[in-house]
Design a protein around this motif. Structure first.
Motif, short mmCIF file in Angstrom:
data_model
loop_
_atom_site.label_atom_id
_atom_site.label_comp_id
_atom_site.label_asym_id
_atom_site.label_seq_id
_atom_site.Cartn_x
_atom_site.Cartn_y
_atom_site.Cartn_z
N GLU A 51 0.67 -1.24 0.19
CA GLU A 51 0.18 0.13 0.31
C GLU A 51 1.24 1.20 0.58
OE1 GLU A 51 -1.86 1.34 3.78
OE2 GLU A 51 -0.74 0.05 4.62
N ASP B 118 -4.05 1.36 -2.02
CA ASP B 118 -4.19 0.85 -2.38
C ASP B 118 -2.68 0.01 -2.48
OD1 ASP B 118 -5.31 -2.36 -0.46
OD2 ASP B 118 -5.77 -2.96 -3.22
N SER B 119 -2.36 0.11 -3.52
CA SER B 119 -1.21 0.38 -4.27
C SER B 119 -0.70 1.10 -5.17
CB SER B 119 -1.55 -1.40 -5.01
OG SER B 119 -2.42 -0.55 -7.02
N HIS C 143 -3.17 6.38 5.35
CA HIS C 143 -3.25 5.56 3.95
C HIS C 143 -3.74 6.60 2.97
CE1 HIS C 143 -4.92 2.41 1.34
NE2 HIS C 143 -6.04 3.04 1.65
#
Length: 146
Positions: free
Chosen positions: A61, A77-78, A74
């Protein structure tokens, strides 16, 4: 990097070298403790004066690391999702002109937010966080045409 997909994407495709929201940087290892958990990160870029973009070596991530207080948020996700979200942001830029009122700017931010969620359902997971903060900036006119 243990996450094979993230490593392959970064090696074969890569992220933008210079973007309004992201500037690439030489990779550097970062070991940061967050909520009692040690996280192994690889710095891949910078955002602002005290913001680094990193890949979590375990999960792949993308996170935002504050160099002022070591907080981690965050982002995506990638790396693939991060690149797509960066492209979506630029495809809509600028976010209105001088004559827009707050409600119109908030509508532009909401549209961008829906598009980001359509790309990566995790993009707005952390609030405050990178993308949530950016949507607030759009709503107050920081990315409008002046």
């Amino acid at each position: 990097m243990r996450d094979v997909h993230a490593r392959e994407f970064l090696q074969d495709v890569g992220l933008p070298v210079d973007h309004l929201l992201f500037a690439s940087a030489e990779p550097e290892t970062r070991i940061v403790e967050s909520d009692g958990i040690k996280r192994n990160l690889l710095k891949i870029g910078e955002g602002g004066d005290y913001e680094e973009f990193c890949v979590d070596i375990e999960s792949g991530e993308i996170v935002s690391l504050s160099t002022s207080d070591s907080s981690i948020w965050h982002v995506n996700d990638s790396p693939v999702m991060f690149q797509r979200c960066l492209e979506e942001f630029m495809a809509r830029f600028p976010y209105g002109g001088e004559g827009l009122d707050l409600a119109e700017r908030e509508a532009l931010a909401d549209e961008l937010g829906r598009a980001l969620i359509g790309i990566d359902a995790t993009a707005l997971r952390d609030d405050p966080g990178f993308w949530c903060g950016l949507l607030g900036d759009v709503a107050i006119g920081d990315y409008s045409e002046e």
